[in-house]
Design a protein around this motif. Sequence first.
Motif, PDB file in Angstrom:
ATOM      1  N   VAL A  17       0.850  -1.189   0.000  1.00 58.41           N
ATOM      2  CA  VAL A  17       0.000   0.000   0.000  1.00 58.41           C
ATOM      3  C   VAL A  17       0.887   1.242   0.000  1.00 58.41           C
ATOM      4  CG1 VAL A  17      -1.928  -1.155   1.197  1.00 58.41           C
ATOM      5  CG2 VAL A  17      -0.187   0.053   2.525  1.00 58.41           C
ATOM      6  N   VAL A  18       0.276   2.403  -0.248  1.00 57.71           N
ATOM      7  CA  VAL A  18       1.018   3.662  -0.197  1.00 57.71           C
ATOM      8  C   VAL A  18       1.617   3.815   1.202  1.00 57.71           C
ATOM      9  CG1 VAL A  18       0.809   6.179  -0.295  1.00 57.71           C
ATOM     10  CG2 VAL A  18      -0.365   4.766  -1.987  1.00 57.71           C
ATOM     11  N   GLY A  19       2.906   4.171   1.254  1.00 55.34           N
ATOM     12  CA  GLY A  19       3.627   4.313   2.515  1.00 55.34           C
ATOM     13  C   GLY A  19       4.520   3.133   2.826  1.00 55.34           C
ATOM     14  N   THR A  35       4.683   5.811  -3.155  1.00 54.23           N
ATOM     15  CA  THR A  35       4.023   7.118  -3.035  1.00 54.23           C
ATOM     16  C   THR A  35       2.646   7.157  -3.675  1.00 54.23           C
ATOM     17  OG1 THR A  35       5.142   7.869  -5.045  1.00 54.23           O
ATOM     18  CG2 THR A  35       6.210   8.376  -2.933  1.00 54.23           C
ATOM     19  N   ALA A  36       2.383   6.267  -4.618  1.00 56.80           N
ATOM     20  CA  ALA A  36       1.081   6.246  -5.284  1.00 56.80           C
ATOM     21  C   ALA A  36       0.828   4.866  -5.870  1.00 56.80           C
ATOM     22  CB  ALA A  36       1.032   7.297  -6.388  1.00 56.80           C
ATOM     23  N   ILE A  37      -0.450   4.464  -5.879  1.00 55.44           N
ATOM     24  CA  ILE A  37      -0.870   3.206  -6.495  1.00 55.44           C
ATOM     25  C   ILE A  37      -2.208   3.467  -7.168  1.00 55.44           C
ATOM     26  CG2 ILE A  37      -1.630   0.823  -6.103  1.00 55.44           C
ATOM     27  CD1 ILE A  37       0.144   0.756  -3.609  1.00 55.44           C
ATOM     28  N   ASN A  59      -4.727  -8.282 -14.590  1.00 52.44           N
ATOM     29  CA  ASN A  59      -4.809  -6.832 -14.478  1.00 52.44           C
ATOM     30  C   ASN A  59      -4.204  -6.384 -13.162  1.00 52.44           C
ATOM     31  OD1 ASN A  59      -6.281  -6.603 -16.906  1.00 52.44           O
ATOM     32  ND2 ASN A  59      -8.145  -7.210 -15.828  1.00 52.44           N
ATOM     33  N   GLY A  60      -3.450  -5.321 -13.237  1.00 53.77           N
ATOM     34  CA  GLY A  60      -2.827  -4.829 -12.014  1.00 53.77           C
ATOM     35  C   GLY A  60      -2.884  -3.325 -11.921  1.00 53.77           C
ATOM     36  N   GLU A  61      -2.309  -2.824 -10.839  1.00 51.21           N
ATOM     37  CA  GLU A  61      -2.234  -1.395 -10.621  1.00 51.21           C
ATOM     38  C   GLU A  61      -0.770  -0.964 -10.670  1.00 51.21           C
ATOM     39  OE1 GLU A  61      -5.776  -0.108  -7.737  1.00 51.21           O
ATOM     40  OE2 GLU A  61      -4.273  -1.362  -6.765  1.00 51.21           O
ATOM     41  N   THR A  62      -0.540   0.226 -11.154  1.00 50.27           N
ATOM     42  CA  THR A  62       0.811   0.785 -11.199  1.00 50.27           C
ATOM     43  C   THR A  62       1.170   1.324  -9.834  1.00 50.27           C
ATOM     44  OG1 THR A  62       0.579   1.374 -13.522  1.00 50.27           O
ATOM     45  CG2 THR A  62       2.282   2.534 -12.278  1.00 50.27           C
ATOM     46  N   ALA A  63       2.379   1.031  -9.386  1.00 56.00           N
ATOM     47  CA  ALA A  63       2.883   1.561  -8.122  1.00 56.00           C
ATOM     48  C   ALA A  63       4.071   2.467  -8.417  1.00 56.00           C
ATOM     49  CB  ALA A  63       3.292   0.431  -7.198  1.00 56.00           C
ATOM     50  N   CYS A  64       4.099   3.602  -7.784  1.00 53.34           N
ATOM     51  CA  CYS A  64       5.179   4.580  -7.922  1.00 53.34           C
ATOM     52  C   CYS A  64       5.915   4.655  -6.589  1.00 53.34           C
ATOM     53  CB  CYS A  64       4.624   5.956  -8.262  1.00 53.34           C
ATOM     54  SG  CYS A  64       3.437   5.965  -9.625  1.00 53.34           S
ATOM     55  N   ALA A  65       7.240   4.703  -6.639  1.00 57.74           N
ATOM     56  CA  ALA A  65       8.025   4.756  -5.392  1.00 57.74           C
ATOM     57  C   ALA A  65       9.194   5.687  -5.571  1.00 57.74           C
ATOM     58  CB  ALA A  65       8.486   3.353  -5.015  1.00 57.74           C
TER      59      ALA A  65
END
Length: 177
Positions: free
Chosen positions: A104-106, A143-145, A168-174
């Motif tokens: 998750v974010v964080g 930082t974002a999903i 299908n997935g979600e993009t995660a930014c770090a």
Amino acid sequence: MPLKSQAGWCYARNPKPAGTYRKVECTDPAAEAKVAQINFAEEVVSGGEYRYDCTIDEIDFFLDLDADPPVEAAFTGKGKQFACMQTTKGPHADEPGGGRTPIVVGDCVHPSQPVKNGIMETQYISEIRCAQADVFPPAYRVTAIGKSIRCPAGTALTFVITPLGSINGETACARKV
């Protein structure tokens, strides 16, 4: 083998070497974690390390008690005697930054391969406790999903989180910690 620790004892992080701990009184302001259970590992995994497992659900990390000084471990370690640890200060395993899936974010993540062009395949990403980031550098904080999101400025790592059995997935930014 004599026990080097027992349930109820508290530990504080050593400044050096990274990821090591020392026994302290639980009333000491430096106390960061408390022993919930002491175990002896039986299962050997690759590299001659033992697999750690606790019968208690609320475990935040493992402490390899055979190391001198005791060292934080993530599911496996070189020592046979280990402690199941609960943090006295957050985040706990089920909170952002605590190190337990889902991501998750964080949360903090650690790539198991070198990052190329800031993009990584999910199978090469491991979630770790943010407090453990000094043990497995470099570490990144999510930082974002989201689906079809554009990562914010400062993003150093992008990966896709795909639920088990899904395509299908979600993009995660770090960003780098």
